[in-house]
Design a protein around this motif. Structure first.
Motif, PDB file in Angstrom:
ATOM      1  N   PRO A   1       3.111   6.051  -8.313  1.00 23.86           N
ATOM      2  CA  PRO A   1       2.373   6.998  -9.163  1.00 23.86           C
ATOM      3  C   PRO A   1       3.106   7.481 -10.407  1.00 23.86           C
ATOM      4  O   PRO A   1       2.491   7.553 -11.483  1.00 23.86           O
ATOM      5  CB  PRO A   1       2.051   8.146  -8.196  1.00 23.86           C
ATOM      6  CG  PRO A   1       1.885   7.457  -6.876  1.00 23.86           C
ATOM      7  CD  PRO A   1       2.955   6.393  -6.876  1.00 23.86           C
TER       8      PRO A   1
ATOM      9  N   ARG B   1       2.375   1.692  -3.456  1.00 23.36           N
ATOM     10  CA  ARG B   1       1.393   2.195  -4.423  1.00 23.36           C
ATOM     11  C   ARG B   1       1.129   3.691  -4.238  1.00 23.36           C
ATOM     12  O   ARG B   1       0.934   4.417  -5.207  1.00 23.36           O
ATOM     13  CB  ARG B   1       0.088   1.413  -4.304  1.00 23.36           C
ATOM     14  CG  ARG B   1       0.166  -0.011  -4.854  1.00 23.36           C
ATOM     15  CD  ARG B   1      -1.197  -0.667  -4.903  1.00 23.36           C
ATOM     16  NE  ARG B   1      -1.128  -1.960  -5.560  1.00 23.36           N
ATOM     17  CZ  ARG B   1      -0.997  -3.121  -4.918  1.00 23.36           C
ATOM     18  NH1 ARG B   1      -0.932  -3.116  -3.598  1.00 23.36           N
ATOM     19  NH2 ARG B   1      -0.933  -4.253  -5.582  1.00 23.36           N
ATOM     20  N   GLU B   2       1.136   4.143  -3.008  1.00 26.73           N
ATOM     21  CA  GLU B   2       0.859   5.563  -2.742  1.00 26.73           C
ATOM     22  C   GLU B   2       2.076   6.451  -2.937  1.00 26.73           C
ATOM     23  O   GLU B   2       1.944   7.583  -3.393  1.00 26.73           O
ATOM     24  CB  GLU B   2       0.350   5.714  -1.309  1.00 26.73           C
ATOM     25  CG  GLU B   2      -1.007   5.093  -1.070  1.00 26.73           C
ATOM     26  CD  GLU B   2      -1.414   5.150   0.396  1.00 26.73           C
ATOM     27  OE1 GLU B   2      -0.662   5.756   1.200  1.00 26.73           O
ATOM     28  OE2 GLU B   2      -2.466   4.585   0.740  1.00 26.73           O
ATOM     29  N   ARG B   3       3.257   5.945  -2.622  1.00 23.46           N
ATOM     30  CA  ARG B   3       4.452   6.774  -2.583  1.00 23.46           C
ATOM     31  C   ARG B   3       5.351   6.631  -3.804  1.00 23.46           C
ATOM     32  O   ARG B   3       5.829   7.625  -4.360  1.00 23.46           O
ATOM     33  CB  ARG B   3       5.260   6.416  -1.317  1.00 23.46           C
ATOM     34  CG  ARG B   3       6.515   7.255  -1.110  1.00 23.46           C
ATOM     35  CD  ARG B   3       7.355   6.684   0.026  1.00 23.46           C
ATOM     36  NE  ARG B   3       7.892   5.360  -0.299  1.00 23.46           N
ATOM     37  CZ  ARG B   3       8.509   4.580   0.581  1.00 23.46           C
ATOM     38  NH1 ARG B   3       8.627   4.955   1.841  1.00 23.46           N
ATOM     39  NH2 ARG B   3       8.995   3.391   0.209  1.00 23.46           N
TER      40      ARG B   3
ATOM     41  N   GLU C   1       0.835  -1.211   0.000  1.00 22.32           N
ATOM     42  CA  GLU C   1       0.000   0.000   0.000  1.00 22.32           C
ATOM     43  C   GLU C   1       0.866   1.255   0.000  1.00 22.32           C
ATOM     44  O   GLU C   1       0.545   2.244  -0.676  1.00 22.32           O
ATOM     45  CB  GLU C   1      -0.936   0.002   1.220  1.00 22.32           C
ATOM     46  CG  GLU C   1      -2.025  -1.055   1.189  1.00 22.32           C
ATOM     47  CD  GLU C   1      -1.507  -2.465   1.484  1.00 22.32           C
ATOM     48  OE1 GLU C   1      -0.362  -2.578   1.993  1.00 22.32           O
ATOM     49  OE2 GLU C   1      -2.221  -3.440   1.195  1.00 22.32           O
TER      50      GLU C   1
END
Length: 478
Positions: free
Chosen positions: A203, A198-200, A195
Motif C-alpha cells: 500500500p 499486496r495487503e501488508r 495477497e
C-alpha cells in the motif's frame, strides 16, 4: 577489449558511484564529465554544511546536472548530521504523532537542508511497513506497522521533500518490514503469498507510485514473486509489479550492490549490475567502497552484458530525474525548532516523571546497523552537570550501579532494551532498590519492567528525540 565509447557513456549513465573523504578526487569529477549519472555521499564525506556545499559544487564542475544522492532520513539514519545526530525525529516518531502536515513539514525542512548543500536526490523516505518487531534494519525508520498509516505518511514525506525540488526515493520495494535479517549481511526471505504482500507491504508504494520521482528496490527474496532471486534482480517485481501493476513511471534505483543480498547472489558487483539493469532497474547504487577501477569494471560488464536499448531507456529516466530537480529546486525556509517540536509530540510517558531531576543516568551500550552507522545518541548532549555512565548490560553490576547512585533515582536509557535478557534483568534489579525511569529510544515493544516508576518511549534516537526525553524527565528546561 576496449569498450565502445558510446556504450561506455550509456553504461556510466546508469551508475551512482562514491568516494572516500571530504574532497572529491579527480577521477570522481572526470567520470561525471564522461557521463557518470552521479555520486552518493556518505557520512565519511561530510564534516560541516559549508564543506558539503564546496564538495557538491566541485562535483558539478564535472557535469552540472549530475545526481548527488544521500541517505538523509532524519531520525536514526542521517549523513549530514552523523557527528551529532539528526535535528529531526525519524519516521517512527512521525507515525506516532500521526499528523500528516507535520510529516510533510519535517521532510520539507530536510529537503531545504539538502538543497542548501547542493544535493538533489534523497534516498528516502523509508516506506516499509515494520511488521516484524525485531526487524534489525528497519525498525524506527518505518512510520509504523499499519499499512494505511504508513501509506498516508509516505505520501506526505514525498510531497515534503519534492516541494524543495529534491527527488524522493521511496524504499525498499516490495517491502523490507517483515524481515528479521539484514540484507547488508545476507539475503532475507519474505515467504508469503502475493495477497499478503499486496495487503501488508505494497500500500505505501501504491500510494506514492504516481508522485515519487524514484523507488528503491530491496535485496530481499519473495519466493512467490521473485523465485530464488532478490527483488533487485526480478523482472516480475520491477517491471511486472512496480511498473505494470502499480503504474510507477519514475526511476528505479537499486539499494547498494555491494551488499551481500546482491553481490554475493550475483557473484560480484559488476555481475549484480547487469542483472539489475536487465530486470528493469535504471540507476544503480554501487555502494560506499568505490574507486575508479571498480566503476570502470562495472561499466565494462554492463556495456557488454546489457542491450543498448535497455541502457538508453535507463539513462533517459536518470536524465529526466536530474532535469526535474534542476527545474524545481527551491530554497524553502522553516522554523529552526521544527524538529524538536515534532520530537516532543512523539514522546509517550507511562507512570510518574516526578522526582527525576538529578538522577544517575545509565546508558546501555547498543550496536548499530550498517544503515545507521555510528551516530551519537542518548541523553548525554542534554545533561548539564548530571552524571551519566555507559555500561554493557552483560558486564554491568546492579550492585555497583546502585551504590554509585546512592540516594539518587536512576534513569536507564536504551535502544531495543527488551531484546537482551541481561538488559531486562539489569533494569529489574535496579528497580527493586531505586526509583527507576526507563527511556526506550528504539522500536517500541510491549515489555514493561515491574516496579519502574516511569517508562518513556521516544520512537527514535535522534538528537531531537534525546532532547525531548530529557525535557520530559525534567533534566533540562526548554
Amino acid at each position: 577489449m576496449a569498450i565502445d565509447p558510446g556504450l561506455r557513456r550509456l553504461a556510466l549513465g546508469t551508475l551512482l558511484a562514491a568516494f572516500p573523504g571530504d574532497t572529491a578526487p579527480e577521477w570522481a569529477v572526470t567520470l561525471l564529465a564522461d557521463g557518470l549519472a552521479g555520486h552518493t555521499l556518505f557520512g565519511t564525506n561530510v564534516t560541516d554544511p559549508a564543506q558539503v556545499s564546496r564538495l557538491t559544487a566541485r562535483l558539478r564542475e564535472g557535469r552540472d546536472d549530475a545526481l548527488i544522492a544521500i541517505d538523509e532520513e532524519g531520525g536514526d539514519v542521517t549523513r549530514l548530521s552523523h557527528r551529532t545526530g539528526s535535528p529531526y525525529p525519524g519516521n517512527a516518531a512521525l507515525g506516532a504523532v500521526d499528523d500528516e502536515s507535520l510529516t510533510r513539514a519535517v521532510y520539507a525542512a530536510i529537503g531545504a537542508d539538502l538543497v542548501a548543500a547542493g544535493i538533489n536526490l534523497d534516498l528516502a523516505p523509508t516506506v516499509d511497513v515494520n511488521t516484524a518487531d525485531d526487524n534489525p534494519i528497519i525498525g524506527t525508520r518505518s512510520f509504523g506497522a499499519d499499512p494505511r498509516l504508513v501509506a498516508r505518511h509516505a505520501r506526505a514525506a514525498v510531497e515534503g521533500l519534492q516541494s524543495a525540488g529534491v527527488a524522493a526515493c521511496a524504499k525498499h520495494f516490495p517491502g523490507h518490514g517483515a524481515t528479521v535479517t539484514d540484507s547488508h549481511l545476507s539475503l532475507p526471505t519474505v515467504d508469503v503469498p502475493l495477497e499478503v504482500l499486496r495487503e501488508r507491504d505494497l500500500p505505501p508504494f501504491a500510494e506514492v507510485a504516481a508522485s515519487a520521482k524514484a523507488v528503491m528496490s530491496a535485496h530481499i527474496r519473495v519466493p512467490a514473486l521473485t523465485g530464488d532471486d532478490p527483488a533487485t534482480f526480478s523482472r516480475a517485481a520491477l517491471q511486472g509489479l512496480l511498473r505494470d501493476e502499480l503504474g510507477f513511471r519514475g526511476a528505479i534505483v537499486t539499494d547498494a550492490l555491494e551488499m551481500v543480498g546482491a553481490a554475493a547472489t550475483a557473484g560480484g558487483i559488476p555481475q549484480a549490475a547487469v542483472r539489475a539493469l536487465t530486470a528493469g532497474a535504471d540507476l544503480l547504487c554501487i555502494g560506499a567502497q568505490v574507486d575508479a577501477a571498480l566503476v570502470e569494471a562495472v561499466a565494462a560488464e554492463v556495456a557488454a552484458g546489457v542491450p543498448a536499448a535497455r541502457l538508453e531507456e535507463a539513462v533517459s529516466r536518470t536524465t529526466e530525474l536530474a532535469t526535474w530537480t534542476a527545474k524545481h529546486r527551491t530554497l524553502l525556509s522553516y522554523d529552526d525548532d521544527l524538529g524538536l517540536a515534532a520530537a516532543r509530540r512523539a514522546v509517550r510517558v507511562e507512570g510518574s516523571l516526578s522526582g527525576f531531576g538529578t538522577p544517575l543516568v545509565v546508558q546501555l551500550v547498543s550496536g548499530y546497523s550498517i544503515a545507521e552507522g555510528r551516530v551519537p545518541w542518548g541523553l548525554s548532549p542534554h545533561l548539564d552537570g548530571i552524571e551519566q555512565v555507559e555500561v554493557v548490560a552483560a558486564d554491568a553490576s546492579a550492585t555497583d550501579l546502585a551504590a554509585r547512585a546512592g540516594n539518587r533515582p536512576i534513569v536507564i536509557v536504551g535502544r531495543h532494551t527488551h531484546r537482551k535478557p541481561e538488559s531486562r534483568a539489569l533494569v529489574e534489579q535496579l528497580a527493586s532498590t531505586h526509583a527507576v525511569g526507563v527511556v526506550e529510544m528504539g522500536w517500541p515493544s510491549t515489555w514493561r519492567p515491574s516496579q519502574v516508576r516511569a517508562f518513556v518511549t521516544t520512537h527514535g534516537a535522534s538528537l531531537a528525540n534525546g532532547r525531548a526525553a530529557a525535557e520530559a524527565l525534567g533534566l533540562l528546561h526548554a
